[in-house]
Design a protein around this motif. Structure first.
Motif, PDB file in Angstrom:
ATOM      1  N   GLN A 218      24.699  31.562  25.779  1.00  0.00           N
ATOM      2  CA  GLN A 218      26.114  31.337  25.470  1.00  0.00           C
ATOM      3  C   GLN A 218      26.779  30.259  26.322  1.00  0.00           C
ATOM      4  O   GLN A 218      27.876  29.817  25.986  1.00  0.00           O
ATOM      5  CB  GLN A 218      26.885  32.650  25.644  1.00  0.00           C
ATOM      6  N   LEU A 219      26.153  29.854  27.415  1.00  0.00           N
ATOM      7  CA  LEU A 219      26.784  28.893  28.322  1.00  0.00           C
ATOM      8  C   LEU A 219      25.890  27.671  28.549  1.00  0.00           C
ATOM      9  O   LEU A 219      25.321  27.488  29.631  1.00  0.00           O
ATOM     10  CB  LEU A 219      27.098  29.556  29.667  1.00  0.00           C
ATOM     11  N   PRO A 220      25.756  26.800  27.552  1.00  0.00           N
ATOM     12  CA  PRO A 220      24.991  25.575  27.752  1.00  0.00           C
ATOM     13  C   PRO A 220      25.728  24.657  28.727  1.00  0.00           C
ATOM     14  O   PRO A 220      26.942  24.816  28.956  1.00  0.00           O
ATOM     15  CB  PRO A 220      24.920  24.963  26.356  1.00  0.00           C
ATOM     16  N   PRO A 221      25.043  23.693  29.321  1.00  0.00           N
ATOM     17  CA  PRO A 221      25.671  22.820  30.326  1.00  0.00           C
ATOM     18  C   PRO A 221      26.940  22.138  29.843  1.00  0.00           C
ATOM     19  O   PRO A 221      27.903  22.000  30.603  1.00  0.00           O
ATOM     20  CB  PRO A 221      24.570  21.803  30.641  1.00  0.00           C
ATOM     21  N   GLU A 222      26.979  21.703  28.568  1.00  0.00           N
ATOM     22  CA  GLU A 222      28.163  20.981  28.103  1.00  0.00           C
ATOM     23  C   GLU A 222      29.405  21.871  28.103  1.00  0.00           C
ATOM     24  O   GLU A 222      30.525  21.395  28.313  1.00  0.00           O
ATOM     25  CB  GLU A 222      27.931  20.379  26.711  1.00  0.00           C
ATOM     26  N   THR A 223      29.208  23.171  27.890  1.00  0.00           N
ATOM     27  CA  THR A 223      30.342  24.094  27.902  1.00  0.00           C
ATOM     28  C   THR A 223      30.696  24.517  29.317  1.00  0.00           C
ATOM     29  O   THR A 223      31.869  24.489  29.718  1.00  0.00           O
ATOM     30  CB  THR A 223      30.016  25.332  27.059  1.00  0.00           C
ATOM     31  N   PHE A 224      29.688  24.908  30.103  1.00  0.00           N
ATOM     32  CA  PHE A 224      29.950  25.430  31.442  1.00  0.00           C
ATOM     33  C   PHE A 224      30.467  24.346  32.385  1.00  0.00           C
ATOM     34  O   PHE A 224      31.401  24.575  33.166  1.00  0.00           O
ATOM     35  CB  PHE A 224      28.675  26.046  32.010  1.00  0.00           C
ATOM     36  N   HIS A 225      29.885  23.162  32.314  1.00  0.00           N
ATOM     37  CA  HIS A 225      30.246  22.100  33.252  1.00  0.00           C
ATOM     38  C   HIS A 225      31.370  21.192  32.751  1.00  0.00           C
ATOM     39  O   HIS A 225      32.131  20.653  33.565  1.00  0.00           O
ATOM     40  CB  HIS A 225      29.025  21.244  33.572  1.00  0.00           C
ATOM     41  N   HIS A 226      31.455  21.019  31.409  1.00  0.00           N
ATOM     42  CA  HIS A 226      32.383  20.007  30.894  1.00  0.00           C
ATOM     43  C   HIS A 226      33.407  20.559  29.908  1.00  0.00           C
ATOM     44  O   HIS A 226      34.184  19.779  29.327  1.00  0.00           O
ATOM     45  CB  HIS A 226      31.587  18.876  30.231  1.00  0.00           C
ATOM     46  N   SER A 227      33.411  21.877  29.677  1.00  0.00           N
ATOM     47  CA  SER A 227      34.385  22.516  28.776  1.00  0.00           C
ATOM     48  C   SER A 227      34.324  21.973  27.356  1.00  0.00           C
ATOM     49  O   SER A 227      35.339  21.926  26.650  1.00  0.00           O
ATOM     50  CB  SER A 227      35.806  22.372  29.339  1.00  0.00           C
ATOM     51  N   VAL A 228      33.137  21.584  26.931  1.00  0.00           N
ATOM     52  CA  VAL A 228      32.937  21.088  25.573  1.00  0.00           C
ATOM     53  C   VAL A 228      32.414  22.234  24.712  1.00  0.00           C
ATOM     54  O   VAL A 228      31.404  22.861  25.068  1.00  0.00           O
ATOM     55  CB  VAL A 228      31.938  19.915  25.550  1.00  0.00           C
ATOM     56  N   PRO A 229      33.052  22.544  23.584  1.00  0.00           N
ATOM     57  CA  PRO A 229      32.568  23.632  22.723  1.00  0.00           C
ATOM     58  C   PRO A 229      31.133  23.372  22.256  1.00  0.00           C
ATOM     59  O   PRO A 229      30.742  22.236  22.001  1.00  0.00           O
ATOM     60  CB  PRO A 229      33.549  23.615  21.545  1.00  0.00           C
ATOM     61  N   ALA A 230      30.365  24.444  22.136  1.00  0.00           N
ATOM     62  CA  ALA A 230      28.977  24.353  21.702  1.00  0.00           C
ATOM     63  C   ALA A 230      28.614  25.625  20.953  1.00  0.00           C
ATOM     64  O   ALA A 230      29.277  26.658  21.111  1.00  0.00           O
ATOM     65  CB  ALA A 230      28.049  24.152  22.902  1.00  0.00           C
ATOM     66  N   PRO A 231      27.580  25.590  20.121  1.00  0.00           N
ATOM     67  CA  PRO A 231      27.195  26.793  19.380  1.00  0.00           C
ATOM     68  C   PRO A 231      26.790  27.935  20.304  1.00  0.00           C
ATOM     69  O   PRO A 231      26.210  27.712  21.368  1.00  0.00           O
ATOM     70  CB  PRO A 231      25.983  26.319  18.555  1.00  0.00           C
ATOM     71  N   ASP A 232      27.109  29.143  19.878  1.00  0.00           N
ATOM     72  CA  ASP A 232      26.694  30.353  20.587  1.00  0.00           C
ATOM     73  C   ASP A 232      25.317  30.738  20.043  1.00  0.00           C
ATOM     74  O   ASP A 232      25.199  31.235  18.921  1.00  0.00           O
ATOM     75  CB  ASP A 232      27.715  31.470  20.352  1.00  0.00           C
ATOM     76  N   ARG A 233      24.283  30.509  20.828  1.00  0.00           N
ATOM     77  CA  ARG A 233      22.932  30.774  20.330  1.00  0.00           C
ATOM     78  C   ARG A 233      22.680  32.260  20.096  1.00  0.00           C
ATOM     79  O   ARG A 233      21.820  32.618  19.286  1.00  0.00           O
ATOM     80  CB  ARG A 233      21.896  30.181  21.296  1.00  0.00           C
TER      81      ARG A 233
END
Length: 249
Positions: free
Chosen positions: A83-98
């Protein structure tokens, strides 16, 4: 043959060596699922293995990406990694919830197996968090909202308690295990095996697909060498994966 995606069963270990006044550090990387992967491959399954730290780059990020597989196995890796890929955790960019993508994969007809460990189901200090993920709805068990480890250091012998194609003809008692995750089998699911009075192997369905929970390890430490050397080890996983893929009733 079923196409199987196995995710998890890897870790980094950092050690502090204190020798009097001085200290130094060492690090080690381990992949612990070798016996499980070998068992599946020995039965002809097409297995893709993704270590825990490669989830953001190798586990599909689209629903269509999961069409390459028949069964997804998640072993000893927490929901945060899905649920927390690098783009979301580090850069607040939305990403798919695997975790949602895996749930949707099962709903559309795929199979999922969650294997126990310190970072599956609820896990140590409740850090695995799978009960708070979308995938929880697809599993045949209810996950506790606390540390769910049941440590069995003296060993406990699993017992087959249900009738099903997955366990039919297997020994009724299996080699001892050293622990498992505490869960509750859903009312509509099938409890196939118990260990120390707790659900060990549970199967069920979600939408058009199938799901299973094996609440102990496929490798040490909860699964000691005699369990890995058991004559029924490869047979159990072969049957379970075939059933999850819809090849067996």
């Amino acid at each position: 043959m079923p196409r199987v995606l196995v995710v998890g069963e890897s870790w980094f270990t950092y050690t502090v060596h204190q020798k009097g006044f001085d200290a130094f550090h060492t690090s080690e990387y381990t992949e612990g699922g070798g016996a499980f992967l070998d068992a599946l491959r020995s039965r002809g399954h097409d297995v893709t293995y993704v270590p825990s730290h490669e989830i953001p780059t190798r586990v599909p990020a689209t629903a269509a990406g999961f069409d390459a597989y028949d069964v997804v196995v998640i072993s000893d890796v927490g929901a945060n990694s899905f649920q927390l890929p690098p783009e979301t955790f580090h850069h607040s960019v939305p990403a798919p919830d695997r975790s949602e993508l895996v749930r949707s994969f099962v709903e559309r007809g795929g199979g999922v197996l969650m294997v126990g460990g310190y970072l599956t189901f609820s896990g140590i200090d409740a850090r695995a968090r799978w009960g708070r993920s979308p995938l929880a709805d697809a599993l045949p068990v209810t996950i506790l909202d606390r540390d769910d480890r049941v440590e069995l250091p003296a060993g406990a012998v699993p017992e087959v308690v249900g009738e099903h194609a997955v366990v039919r003809g297997l020994e009724r008692s299996w080699p001892a295990l050293l622990g498992l995750n505490e869960v509750t089998a859903r009312q509509e699911a099938s409890l196939l095996a118990e260990c120390a009075g707790h659900p060990l192997l549970v199967v069920g369905s979600h939408g058009a697909g199938r799901s299973a929970a094996f609440t102990s390890d496929v490798a040490p430490h909860w699964a000691p060498p005699p369990f890995l050397a058991w004559d029924g080890y490869a047979e159990l996983w072969d049957r379970l994966v075939r059933w999850l893929a819809g090849a067996e009733r």
